[in-house]
Design a protein around this motif. Structure first.
Motif, short mmCIF file in Angstrom:
data_model
loop_
_atom_site.label_atom_id
_atom_site.label_comp_id
_atom_site.label_asym_id
_atom_site.label_seq_id
_atom_site.Cartn_x
_atom_site.Cartn_y
_atom_site.Cartn_z
N ALA A 1 0.82 -1.20 0.00
CA ALA A 1 0.00 0.00 0.00
C ALA A 1 0.86 1.26 0.00
CB ALA A 1 -0.94 0.00 1.21
N ARG A 2 1.99 1.20 0.69
CA ARG A 2 2.89 2.37 0.70
C ARG A 2 3.52 2.60 -0.68
NH1 ARG A 2 4.91 0.15 5.63
NH2 ARG A 2 6.91 -0.26 4.62
N GLN B 1 -5.61 1.24 2.54
CA GLN B 1 -5.78 1.27 3.99
C GLN B 1 -7.25 1.18 4.36
OE1 GLN B 1 -3.18 1.34 6.29
NE2 GLN B 1 -4.90 0.79 7.60
N ARG C 1 -2.67 4.51 -1.69
CA ARG C 1 -2.38 4.06 -0.33
C ARG C 1 -3.61 4.21 0.56
NH1 ARG C 1 1.80 7.79 2.30
NH2 ARG C 1 2.94 7.17 0.43
N GLY D 1 1.99 2.17 -3.50
CA GLY D 1 0.99 2.85 -4.29
C GLY D 1 0.63 2.13 -5.57
#
Length: 317
Positions: free
Chosen positions: A50-51, A161, A157, A53
């Motif tokens: 997720a970081r 989340q 991201r 992207g």
């Protein structure tokens, strides 16, 4: 992780050349390996991805980097992007007279010919590493943490989340249990979590559940008491203490799981025993019936508590 790298490689079709695409996918996977630090926890890996992207945004960034360095890509075969931005002779592919590669290029040039050799990739480094600024090594992927990340990365991201939060909190009832049941047919449906991973991640909590089950299984054997305590009660106490001091469940779940056997023993014994003897049978008959059924109710309560704790462990938040 492999699915994420595959999406990035698919997005690179028509944007990067075949050799650039392979090099990019290799560096991306290596960077992810560094960021996850060897973790086998599926949720931790999901947070790492997720970081990073949107894979498409990473491909576009790589294409811009190559274009700025004057390196030809599938989208810009002649390196037009670099020349249009002010690069002169010797800054793009196919231009004679340049004997060195510019910052961030994917390979050294042959002096006087403009030919480009096969890309040479250096080791993937941390975000602050300057590798790739020279020496013919590719640049490492840029850092993706912090407020300076591109808008697309931040948006993707946030979506990832939110998806994790919904799975952990407001998902459909028994979603974790259904994912666990589907794991043998489709491991991707569980987010990498099944009975084996639960045991590996929570060995002490799993041991507590096993001890509670053992306490219930010892009830029918009518073992001699230790001092004034029945052996199943002693075994249950050990398991209950382990559950109450565990960090895998919240406070409510701990008390529900540990207290269900006693609740079944006391309340179930009173209710079932009372129903069996009736109101006018007398205290002695009631006590007899209570002890006849309380052991069975203890086993039922233990089973219910263990099932609840196991479900919450599968869907732990």
């Amino acid at each position: 992780m492999l699915n994420y790298v595959s999406k990035a490689a698919d997005a690179a079709h028509g944007v990067l050349r075949a050799d650039q695409r392979l090099d990019f996918a290799r560096r991306l996977r290596a960077r992810i390996e560094v960021e996850r630090g060897g973790s086998q926890n599926a949720r931790q890996v999901a947070k790492v991805l997720a970081r990073f992207g949107d894979p498409v945004a990473l491909v576009e960034r790589e294409a811009r980097r190559l274009a700025e360095a004057g390196v030809a890509t599938a989208r810009d075969p002649a390196g037009v992007g670099a020349r249009a931005s002010g690069g002169g002779a010797g800054t793009s592919l196919g231009t004679a007279g340049s004997g060195t590669a510019g910052p961030g290029t994917t390979g050294p040039r042959t002096a006087g010919t403009g030919a480009v050799t096969r890309p040479v990739s250096g080791p993937v480094s941390g975000p602050s590493d300057g590798a790739g600024a020279g020496g013919g090594a590719t640049r490492p992927l840029p850092a993706v943490d912090g407020e300076e990340a591109p808008p697309g990365v931040r948006a993707y991201r946030g979506i990832a989340q939110d998806s994790l939060d919904r799975r952990q909190g407001m998902g459909l009832p028994f979603a974790g249990l259904r994912r666990a049941a589907m794991s043998s047919a489709n491991p991707m449906a569980t987010g990498g979590r099944d009975a084996r991973t639960i045991v590996k991640e929570y060995p002490r909590d799993t041991a507590a559940l096993v001890i509670l089950v053992l306490a219930a299984l010892l009830v029918p054997f009518h073992l001699p008491a230790v001092a004034i305590f029945q052996i199943p009660l002693v075994v249950w106490a050990v398991g209950a203490v382990m559950v109450l001091f565990s960090d895998a469940w919240n406070v409510r779940d701990r008390f529900v799981g540990a207290g269900a056997p006693l609740l079944g023993y006391a309340v179930g014994g009173v209710l079932i025993g009372g129903l069996r003897v009736g109101i006018e049978a007398g205290m002695e008959a009631f006590v007899t019936q209570f002890f006849d059924v309380s052991g069975t109710m203890f086993m039922i309560g233990t089973g219910a508590g263990v099932l609840w704790l196991a479900y919450r462990l599968l869907d732990v938040n």
